[in-house]
Design a protein around this motif. Structure first.
Motif, PDB file in Angstrom:
ATOM      1  N   ALA A 161       0.976  -1.151   0.042  1.00 59.49           N
ATOM      2  CA  ALA A 161       0.076   0.115  -0.197  1.00 59.49           C
ATOM      3  C   ALA A 161       0.929   1.326  -0.101  1.00 59.49           C
ATOM      4  CB  ALA A 161      -0.914  -0.046   1.209  1.00 59.49           C
ATOM      5  N   ASP A 343      -5.511  -0.508   4.487  1.00 60.63           N
ATOM      6  CA  ASP A 343      -4.297  -0.935   4.020  1.00 60.63           C
ATOM      7  C   ASP A 343      -3.442   0.303   3.921  1.00 60.63           C
ATOM      8  OD1 ASP A 343      -6.015   0.598   2.315  1.00 60.63           O
ATOM      9  OD2 ASP A 343      -5.417  -0.472   0.500  1.00 60.63           O
ATOM     10  N   GLU A 344      -3.716   1.483   3.582  1.00 61.84           N
ATOM     11  CA  GLU A 344      -2.731   2.641   3.693  1.00 61.84           C
ATOM     12  C   GLU A 344      -2.580   3.178   4.982  1.00 61.84           C
ATOM     13  OE1 GLU A 344      -4.399   4.661  -0.610  1.00 61.84           O
ATOM     14  OE2 GLU A 344      -4.465   5.638   1.485  1.00 61.84           O
ATOM     15  N   THR A 458     -11.002   5.700  -1.096  1.00 60.76           N
ATOM     16  CA  THR A 458     -10.609   4.425  -1.847  1.00 60.76           C
ATOM     17  C   THR A 458     -11.410   3.408  -1.147  1.00 60.76           C
ATOM     18  OG1 THR A 458      -8.962   4.043  -0.426  1.00 60.76           O
ATOM     19  CG2 THR A 458      -8.378   5.370  -2.233  1.00 60.76           C
ATOM     20  N   PHE A 460     -11.588  -0.702  -0.355  1.00 54.53           N
ATOM     21  CA  PHE A 460     -11.127  -1.853   0.216  1.00 54.53           C
ATOM     22  C   PHE A 460     -11.895  -2.686   0.585  1.00 54.53           C
ATOM     23  CE2 PHE A 460      -9.175  -4.273   3.463  1.00 54.53           C
ATOM     24  CZ  PHE A 460      -7.671  -4.404   3.030  1.00 54.53           C
ATOM     25  N   SER A 467      -8.968   8.793   2.482  1.00 56.83           N
ATOM     26  CA  SER A 467      -7.661   8.656   2.169  1.00 56.83           C
ATOM     27  C   SER A 467      -6.953  10.091   2.642  1.00 56.83           C
ATOM     28  CB  SER A 467      -7.220   8.108   1.080  1.00 56.83           C
ATOM     29  OG  SER A 467      -5.553   8.212   0.873  1.00 56.83           O
TER      30      SER A 467
END
Length: 495
Positions: A161, A343-344, A458, A460, A467
């Motif tokens: 990520a 994830d990020e 985003t 997921f 984000s």
């Protein structure tokens, strides 16, 4: 407004899950959610005469290269702020003198984000992700890539990520700055320019590595040597840009060299240098932002929580933004973190319970959003960019309404109307006596921001999350969207 239920199964690519598996907002003293100046690096890729990098946190890495030490003999500023978890833990802990390797890593990645016009990175061209079989190999791979001047290798060694975010953004930023005649056309996108890093004989305390959970291990570097060299003359900036930025020439162009003995750093600080590694799909990756979070927790005397804050996204990009706005108004820190990409920003999910505890029970803002209309379109940085069409807010018994039209915003309150457009912003920034070319450049800069500024969401695992990192990156790209090469020269000449 109702929210989806919390919980659910951990996902295979989620570093928060309890099986095989990412970044925190930098500076845990800030309210989580949208990035603030000084937290995430500013975008745009200009050296000191253009938009400025943040003045705190990461080492400054403009044309000067790696700066001379300001605090401590090791030569690098800490790559993290001095956190203050809402006053938890009593007296502020003694500042530890670690940071050479982490500082170097942070410097490279920050420059790669476009802060200092030093690193040029393009897309990965389909290469394999550089995951390793164990945490020590993952940390070593990162430092070895630094030693080889392999910027692409540095970014690809990070978690998937983190790597995707940095590489994809820099692909667009680099090309745009070439179009603006800031970068030379022959600049090598995969090499470190203006600085070099060499690491030799690295030694880790593998027995002392801290296994936080089954997807996060803190490796500990205890020996070896890191040499750093910076040379302004190697920066691939165009002559036109350099002439405009430094009409009288640069003050100093002499190369600088520095060598750091890691064992001496460890001896002086009393602790090894920590590099966080994350497991994703049975492979290990070093994580810049988990490392930042680890140091923030360490400095504040806190441990990693045993349980993370759950992933709990929304049904669409627009809903994610609307729910984030409402959670921020409600001062609901846990809900804000639930709506961040797992994830990020996995590190913020993992460290989130500490933030929630530190926040206590803040009072909601005395504001009610009575109407919110948005548009959405594909974002340059990935995901969807959600932009404002119209918002109506009630506060202290009054109603305020803002409507967007192109690069203009119209505000209505108490029977009065006021409009703000790009040309108005240019006048406010530069005054009425500025040269015509500067006024036009500022108007173009403001126009790019006002037309396209929004919040990036985003997807997921079928849910949408806000984000902050991509939002901030998108702001940098949109700010450049209406500029011309002549605008850049006018702005740096004024600076």
């Amino acid at each position: 407004m109702t929210y989806p239920g919390s919980g659910g199964q951990w996902q295979p690519n989620d570093p928060n899950q309890q099986g095989p598996g990412g970044y925190p907002q930098q500076g845990y003293g800030q309210q989580p959610g949208y990035p603030q100046q000084g937290g995430y690096p500013q975008q745009g890729g200009y050296p000191q005469t253009g938009p400025q990098p943040p003045q705190g946190g990461y080492p400054q890495t403009g044309p000067q290269g790696f700066q001379q030490p300001q605090t401590g003999p090791q030569g690098f500023q800490q790559p993290y702020g001095q956190p203050n978890f809402g006053g938890l833990g009593g007296e502020p802990p003694k500042k530890r003198g670690k940071g050479p390797i982490i500082g170097a890593i942070a410097a490279v990645v920050v420059v790669a984000l476009g802060v200092g016009a030093t690193i040029f990175v393009l897309n990965r061209s389909g290469s394999d992700q550089a995951g390793q079989d164990n945490p020590t190999q993952a940390a070593t791979n990162l430092v070895n890539s630094l030693s080889q001047g392999d910027v692409l290798g540095v970014l690809e060694s990070l978690t998937p990520a983190e790597s995707a975010l940095l590489v994809d953004f820099n692909s667009r930023t680099t090309e745009r700055l070439k179009e603006l005649k800031v970068y030379k056309e022959d600049a090598d996108p995969n090499k470190l320019h203006g600085a070099s890093v060499e690491a030799t004989n690295l030694k880790y305390d593998e027995q002392g590595a801290e296994k936080v959970n089954d997807h996060l291990t803190i490796t500990k570097l205890i020996g070896g040597t890191v040499s750093l060299r910076s040379d302004v003359s190697e920066l691939p900036l165009t002559e036109e840009f350099m002439d405009a930025a430094f009409p009288d020439g640069m003050v100093s162009t002499e190369p600088t060299d520095e060598k750091v003995d890691i064992a001496e750093v460890v001896k002086e600080s009393g602790e090894p240098i920590r590099i966080a590694t994350v497991k994703v799909d049975d492979k290990w990756y070093p994580s810049l932002f988990y490392t930042v979070a680890d140091y923030a927790l360490l400095e504040s005397g806190e441990e990693w929580p045993s349980e993370p804050i759950a992933n709990n996204g929304a049904g669409s990009a627009e809903e994610a933004v609307e729910e984030m706005v409402q959670a921020s108004i409600n001062a609901d820190v846990e809900r804000v973190i639930e709506l961040l990409p797992p994830d990020e920003m996995g590190a913020l999910h993992d460290a989130g319970p500490v933030l929630v505890e530190a926040a206590g029970r803040p009072s909601p803002a005395p504001v009610e959003v009575t109407s919110l209309e948005t548009d959405s379109a594909a974002a340059e940085t990935g995901g969807m960019r959600v932009t404002l069409k119209e918002v109506e807010v009630r506060a202290e018994g009054q109603t305020f309404r803002v409507v967007k039209d192109g690069d203009c915003y119209t505000a209505e309150a108490e029977g009065e109307t006021q409009q703000l457009c790009a040309a108005d912003m240019a006048k406010e920034i530069g005054g009425t006596d500025m040269p015509a070319d500067v006024r036009q450049a500022l108007a173009n800069l403001a126009s790019g921001m006002l037309k396209n500024t929004g919040v990036v969401a985003t997807e997921f695992d079928g849910k949408w999350y806000v984000s902050p990192l991509r939002t901030y990156s998108e702001l940098g790209l949109t700010a450049l969207s209406d500029l011309t090469p002549e605008d850049v020269l006018a702005l740096v000449s004024m600076g």
